[in-house]
Design an enzyme around this catalytic site. Structure first.
Site, PDB file in Angstrom:
ATOM      1  N   HIS A  14      11.355   1.679   2.552  1.00  0.00           N
ATOM      2  CA  HIS A  14      12.393   2.708   2.516  1.00  0.00           C
ATOM      3  C   HIS A  14      13.663   2.156   3.143  1.00  0.00           C
ATOM      4  O   HIS A  14      13.697   1.042   3.648  1.00  0.00           O
ATOM      5  CB  HIS A  14      11.930   4.008   3.193  1.00  0.00           C
ATOM      6  CG  HIS A  14      11.824   3.942   4.686  1.00  0.00           C
ATOM      7  ND1 HIS A  14      12.082   5.016   5.500  1.00  0.00           N
ATOM      8  CD2 HIS A  14      11.473   2.939   5.520  1.00  0.00           C
ATOM      9  CE1 HIS A  14      11.892   4.692   6.762  1.00  0.00           C
ATOM     10  NE2 HIS A  14      11.517   3.434   6.789  1.00  0.00           N
ATOM     11  N   CYS A  33      17.163  -0.687   9.854  1.00  0.00           N
ATOM     12  CA  CYS A  33      16.561   0.287   8.924  1.00  0.00           C
ATOM     13  C   CYS A  33      17.518   0.699   7.812  1.00  0.00           C
ATOM     14  O   CYS A  33      17.107   1.324   6.834  1.00  0.00           O
ATOM     15  CB  CYS A  33      16.077   1.518   9.684  1.00  0.00           C
ATOM     16  SG  CYS A  33      14.738   1.144  10.826  1.00  0.00           S
ATOM     17  N   HIS A  39      13.339  -2.029   3.762  1.00  0.00           N
ATOM     18  CA  HIS A  39      12.404  -2.612   4.724  1.00  0.00           C
ATOM     19  C   HIS A  39      11.097  -1.830   4.613  1.00  0.00           C
ATOM     20  O   HIS A  39      11.077  -0.749   4.026  1.00  0.00           O
ATOM     21  CB  HIS A  39      12.955  -2.561   6.159  1.00  0.00           C
ATOM     22  CG  HIS A  39      13.017  -1.184   6.745  1.00  0.00           C
ATOM     23  ND1 HIS A  39      13.985  -0.264   6.396  1.00  0.00           N
ATOM     24  CD2 HIS A  39      12.193  -0.556   7.610  1.00  0.00           C
ATOM     25  CE1 HIS A  39      13.770   0.866   7.059  1.00  0.00           C
ATOM     26  NE2 HIS A  39      12.681   0.718   7.803  1.00  0.00           N
ATOM     27  N   HIS A  41       6.937  -0.666   6.116  1.00  0.00           N
ATOM     28  CA  HIS A  41       6.051  -0.351   7.235  1.00  0.00           C
ATOM     29  C   HIS A  41       4.611  -0.326   6.746  1.00  0.00           C
ATOM     30  O   HIS A  41       4.335  -0.012   5.583  1.00  0.00           O
ATOM     31  CB  HIS A  41       6.371   1.029   7.824  1.00  0.00           C
ATOM     32  CG  HIS A  41       7.726   1.135   8.412  1.00  0.00           C
ATOM     33  ND1 HIS A  41       8.067   0.586   9.627  1.00  0.00           N
ATOM     34  CD2 HIS A  41       8.847   1.742   7.948  1.00  0.00           C
ATOM     35  CE1 HIS A  41       9.343   0.848   9.888  1.00  0.00           C
ATOM     36  NE2 HIS A  41       9.837   1.546   8.878  1.00  0.00           N
ATOM     37  N   ASP A  79       1.476   4.478  -1.433  1.00  0.00           N
ATOM     38  CA  ASP A  79       1.108   3.097  -1.144  1.00  0.00           C
ATOM     39  C   ASP A  79       1.823   2.105  -2.059  1.00  0.00           C
ATOM     40  O   ASP A  79       1.799   2.240  -3.284  1.00  0.00           O
ATOM     41  CB  ASP A  79      -0.406   2.925  -1.278  1.00  0.00           C
ATOM     42  CG  ASP A  79      -0.889   1.605  -0.711  1.00  0.00           C
ATOM     43  OD1 ASP A  79      -0.342   1.163   0.329  1.00  0.00           O
ATOM     44  OD2 ASP A  79      -1.814   1.013  -1.292  1.00  0.00           O
ATOM     45  N   HIS A  80       2.469   1.124  -1.422  1.00  0.00           N
ATOM     46  CA  HIS A  80       3.228   0.074  -2.099  1.00  0.00           C
ATOM     47  C   HIS A  80       4.334   0.657  -2.980  1.00  0.00           C
ATOM     48  O   HIS A  80       4.615   0.149  -4.067  1.00  0.00           O
ATOM     49  CB  HIS A  80       2.307  -0.854  -2.892  1.00  0.00           C
ATOM     50  CG  HIS A  80       1.503  -1.731  -1.991  1.00  0.00           C
ATOM     51  ND1 HIS A  80       0.348  -1.314  -1.400  1.00  0.00           N
ATOM     52  CD2 HIS A  80       1.720  -2.996  -1.561  1.00  0.00           C
ATOM     53  CE1 HIS A  80      -0.130  -2.284  -0.638  1.00  0.00           C
ATOM     54  NE2 HIS A  80       0.689  -3.317  -0.713  1.00  0.00           N
ATOM     55  N   GLU A 125       4.507   4.991  12.211  1.00  0.00           N
ATOM     56  CA  GLU A 125       5.379   4.139  11.411  1.00  0.00           C
ATOM     57  C   GLU A 125       5.270   2.694  11.881  1.00  0.00           C
ATOM     58  O   GLU A 125       5.324   1.768  11.081  1.00  0.00           O
ATOM     59  CB  GLU A 125       6.822   4.635  11.515  1.00  0.00           C
ATOM     60  CG  GLU A 125       7.762   3.959  10.558  1.00  0.00           C
ATOM     61  CD  GLU A 125       9.137   4.574  10.577  1.00  0.00           C
ATOM     62  OE1 GLU A 125       9.518   5.188   9.565  1.00  0.00           O
ATOM     63  OE2 GLU A 125       9.829   4.456  11.608  1.00  0.00           O
TER      64      GLU A 125
END
Length: 137
Positions: A14, A33, A39, A41, A79-80, A125
């Site tokens: 995000h 960020c 970037h 997490h 996810d991903h 996070e």
């Protein structure tokens, strides 16, 4: 009242930025960020439900079933993925951990049976930062 927590993981990218601010202001407030190239997490999601144990099973809710529900409703969609661009329930929302936790709550709440209640969404996070959401606005 018994509380049951299921832990799942997902990885997502995000960018934190306010489109009404200058690039400089975004960098000042959000630092790395606000990176133009996003970037990511490795999120850890704790979903806690509450209720009374069923006298026939002893379960508040089957933990395996809860895991399948979380994977189908949340993990498969996050996810991903890029939270800013790929996730329908994050469309037009600021993708802070706080807002992601609220959105996860809103998605899961509608899929739980009436015998249990969603109690808490805890979203890590990073190993040092997490948010908790207990519903309500």
């Amino acid at each position: 009242m018994i509380y049951l927590t299921r832990v799942e993981h997902f990885n997502a990218a995000h960018k934190l930025f306010n489109p009404q601010w200058s690039k400089e202001q975004n960098l000042e407030v959000f630092g790395k960020c606000a990176n133009d190239n996003w970037h990511g997490h490795n999120y850890e999601l704790h979903v806690t439900i509450k209720g009374e144990p069923d006298p026939e099973t002893g379960f508040v809710f089957n933990a395996k079933t809860l895991g399948i529900l979380i994977k189908d409703v949340i993990v498969e969609k996050l996810d991903h993925k890029n939270l800013n661009m790929d996730v329908d329930f994050m469309k037009d929302k600021f993708t802070s951990a706080e807002n992601v936790a609220i959105a996860i709550w809103e998605q899961l709440e509608q899929h739980l049976p009436g015998t249990v209640q969603l109690h808490c969404i805890k979203l890590h996070e990073t190993p040092k930062i997490y948010v908790e959401y207990f519903g309500g606005k």
